[in-house]
Design a protein around this motif. Structure first.
Motif, PDB file in Angstrom:
ATOM      1  N   UNK A 164     -12.205  -5.888   6.539  1.00 46.91           N
ATOM      2  CA  UNK A 164     -11.046  -6.524   5.885  1.00 46.91           C
ATOM      3  C   UNK A 164     -10.804  -5.872   4.516  1.00 46.91           C
ATOM      4  N   UNK A 165     -11.904  -5.617   3.800  1.00 51.10           N
ATOM      5  CA  UNK A 165     -11.821  -4.981   2.485  1.00 51.10           C
ATOM      6  C   UNK A 165     -11.388  -3.514   2.638  1.00 51.10           C
ATOM      7  N   UNK A 222      -3.285  -6.917  -1.295  1.00 52.41           N
ATOM      8  CA  UNK A 222      -3.268  -6.573   0.130  1.00 52.41           C
ATOM      9  C   UNK A 222      -4.244  -7.463   0.904  1.00 52.41           C
ATOM     10  N   UNK A 247     -12.231  -2.698  13.968  1.00 49.45           N
ATOM     11  CA  UNK A 247     -11.678  -4.008  14.364  1.00 49.45           C
ATOM     12  C   UNK A 247     -11.096  -3.954  15.766  1.00 49.45           C
ATOM     13  N   UNK A 248     -10.371  -2.858  16.058  1.00 50.56           N
ATOM     14  CA  UNK A 248      -9.766  -2.728  17.388  1.00 50.56           C
ATOM     15  C   UNK A 248     -10.864  -2.626  18.447  1.00 50.56           C
ATOM     16  N   UNK A 302      -9.541  -2.165   4.846  1.00 50.85           N
ATOM     17  CA  UNK A 302      -8.114  -2.032   5.151  1.00 50.85           C
ATOM     18  C   UNK A 302      -7.272  -2.203   3.882  1.00 50.85           C
ATOM     19  N   UNK A 303      -7.794  -3.042   2.945  1.00 52.33           N
ATOM     20  CA  UNK A 303      -7.003  -3.366   1.759  1.00 52.33           C
ATOM     21  C   UNK A 303      -7.109  -2.306   0.662  1.00 52.33           C
ATOM     22  N   UNK A 304      -8.058  -1.385   0.775  1.00 51.77           N
ATOM     23  CA  UNK A 304      -8.257  -0.406  -0.302  1.00 51.77           C
ATOM     24  C   UNK A 304      -7.333   0.797  -0.119  1.00 51.77           C
ATOM     25  N   UNK A 305      -6.491   1.111  -1.123  1.00 50.34           N
ATOM     26  CA  UNK A 305      -5.653   2.313  -1.003  1.00 50.34           C
ATOM     27  C   UNK A 305      -6.549   3.549  -1.023  1.00 50.34           C
ATOM     28  N   UNK A 342       0.836  -1.211   0.000  1.00 49.38           N
ATOM     29  CA  UNK A 342       0.000   0.000   0.000  1.00 49.38           C
ATOM     30  C   UNK A 342       0.873   1.265   0.000  1.00 49.38           C
TER      31      UNK A 342
END
Lengths: 271, 314
Positions: free
Chosen positions: B137-138, A248, B197-198, B140-143, A200
């Motif tokens: 989850x998604x 990612x 999530x935390x 977090x993965x998206x820039x 990222x």
């Protein structure tokens, strides 16, 4: 437990394989410009379409994967290579001022987000993939140092470490022979997470022009170039972004899955 | 509490001093003479020398460091090599875009994350929890800059609800907030995913505590028990993440500003790099690092305030 490990491993394997295959074969030539074929939608000839210079987007993504993986992997290597010994030393030297010095130094590095480090390096040496590696690598150091110190500290009071001390082993030997193998799982899991964060970060740095420079293809720069085309050819911006998301996501799932397998105690508290 | 705060304050001052020294030294070794760069390739050596002297570049390094660092303490960041304008003023103008953007995103991220985290924790293991966790989850993965482009494509180009970029200035407050909305959403989404999530994880830990069991025994639903008694106790890990997020948001704002052509710190620093306006680079970087160190300090104080045990331990 495998419901995350398996998809994570498969996604990661696809990206790594695509990057490796790109060394010997890509569907199109990423260096050749064909203006007549520019901005084509996905088709049988170009599975993911073509970009503004008529280059095959799938090929660009495959070659771009090499940049992303290389930068993120070496950055994890730097973070582990420096951070883990520092964390082990801090734990071994606990209750001394050296532990304090190491940890305060750590906090200081932590105050420099990788983007800020990259900006500083670019101001000195100009932009390039190496900057991205160094910037993300430096950012990784305190992450591994903190994790290692914390985990190592909890081991130093355990009986098997006491036994090793009574057998006459010094702190460096105990750290290498007894502490390190016992925290290896934790480091592997964190390594996967930092790897995905590195992907990222590399994309972000390339996007703002601080990462890999032309002609080296990178996902972030593909997105920067696609930005003005998003209204006429959305696929040019969609495809590299999807590649980043899937990579990612795959690495994060792999990290979670590995954590489940390697350390069942953490399953209940995972975030 | 006061002793603890004073000790942390000394540590804050030391960190700032060392950080400023590191930044100054790193920029000092940068190749290329700003004076020569400003005057172009055809400049005479004596003209370059005169400009160097005017900019103070001929002074010894220690003197220049002290004057730069001392100046920053009094709000004098020096004069831009390129624009010949006070850096403090340039930074202040841009900060009025970047700082509200980061705060807006922080507010959005918290507003999104709290209900999501609470809901997931209350529905632990059920479909609702799985759906929220899958979405995070998604997220977090998206820039964020790519997500920003998708927002532009959908809400600016296709639906026409927002502008695709630019900033009208704070003279028109509503238009300004509207211009910062898509950038703030783009910045907030990944952070909200992490925070949710935390929060979920912290709340789930608390679900097993006796006081929650007592609350449930008194007839409260799991959600009510978490809302009334659990949330306050889950705040420590959440506070850590919120503190960390602010610095990520400020740095992230620099990238997002590029997507929306916002005249913030990002634009300023990238222009400064390309023009070798090193004093601007130094000052903006120092400001960002200062923000991170200050937020860490405030987070530490907030911990001690929330949990008195930490004061003694530290």
């Amino acid at each position: 437990m495998t419901f995350r490990l398996l998809p994570g491993a498969v996604l990661t394997a696809i990206v790594v394989l695509a990057a490796l295959i790109s060394y010997v074969w890509t569907p199109g030539d990423v260096a050749s410009v064909d203006i007549a074929a520019k901005l084509q939608s996905p088709s049988a000839a170009h599975w993911l379409g073509t970009d503004q210079l008529g280059r095959d987007i799938l090929s660009m993504i495959m070659v771009g994967a090499r940049t992303s993986i290389a930068v993120a992997l070496v950055a994890v290597g730097i973070g582990m290579g420096v951070g883990v010994p520092l964390g082990l030393a801090a734990a071994a030297l606990r209750d001394t001022w050296l532990d304090d010095v190491i940890m305060r130094g750590n906090d200081l590095v932590f105050a420099f987000p990788s983007l800020v480090i990259a900006i500083l390096i670019t101001a000195i040496a100009g932009p390039g993939a190496l900057n991205a590696i160094i910037a993300i690598g430096i950012f990784n150091i305190p992450v591994f140092a903190r994790l290692t110190r914390g985990a190592a500290l909890s081991l130093w009071s355990r009986d098997f470490i006491l036994a090793a001390r009574m057998a006459g082993k010094g702190a460096p030997r105990i750290s290498a022979e007894h502490i390190l193998p016992n925290i290896a799982n934790l480091l592997i899991v964190q390594g996967t997470i930092q790897f995905s964060l590195g992907i990222l970060a590399e994309a972000g740095l390339s996007y703002v022009g601080l990462g890999a420079q032309p002609p080296v293809p990178s996902w972030g720069r593909m997105l920067a170039e696609a930005q003005t085309l998003v209204s006429i050819a959305p696929h040019v911006a969609l495809m590299p972004g999807l590649a980043i998301v899937l990579t990612v996501l795959g690495l994060n799932l792999l990290g979670d899955g590995l954590r489940d397998v390697l350390d069942p105690r953490l399953r209940a508290v995972r975030t | 509490m006061l002793t603890y705060a004073l000790r942390r304050l000394v540590s804050l001052a030391l960190s700032l001093a060392v950080a400023s020294l590191v930044i100054f030294l790193v920029v000092e070794v940068a190749p290329g003479d700003p004076a020569a760069y400003m005057l172009g390739t055809g400049a005479q050596p004596d003209t370059i020398e005169a400009l160097r002297s005017e900019l103070g570049l001929d002074q010894p390094r220690l003197e220049r460091y002290l004057s730069w660092a001392g100046g920053m303490l009094t709000g004098d960041f020096g004069t831009s090599y390129t624009y010949r304008a006070p850096v403090a003023q340039m930074v202040a103008d841009r900060l009025w875009v970047s700082l509200p953007l980061a705060l807006y995103a922080l507010a959005l991220s918290t507003l999104l994350a709290f209900p999501a985290g609470l809901y997931a924790a209350a529905r632990r293991g059920r479909a609702g929890d799985v759906a929220v966790m899958g979405a995070t989850q998604l997220g977090i993965a998206i820039p964020n800059f790519w997500f920003a482009m998708l927002l532009v494509l959908l809400f600016a180009i296709n639906l026409g609800w927002f502008g695709a970029g630019g900033f009208p200035g704070w003279e028109q407050p509503l238009a300004a907030i509207k211009a910062l909305t898509l950038p703030a959403v783009a910045l907030a989404l990944p952070q909200a995913a992490i925070l949710a999530r935390v929060l979920r994880s912290a709340l789930i830990d608390i679900l097993g505590e006796d006081f929650i069991r007592t609350a449930r025994a008194k007839g409260l639903t799991r959600f009510e028990a978490l809302w009334r008694h659990g949330l306050r106790n889950a705040l420590i890990p959440v506070l850590t993440i919120v503190g960390l997020q602010f610095s990520f948001l400020l740095a992230g704002a620099i990238i997002i500003e590029q997507v929306f052509f916002l005249p913030g710190l990002g634009r300023l620093i990238f222009q400064a790099i390309s023009q070798r306006d090193l004093i601007v680079v130094e000052s903006v970087v120092m400001l960002l690092v200062f923000a991170v160190i200050l937020v860490t300090f405030l987070t530490d104080l907030a911990y001690a305030w929330v949990d008195p045990r930490l004061r003694r331990r530290a």
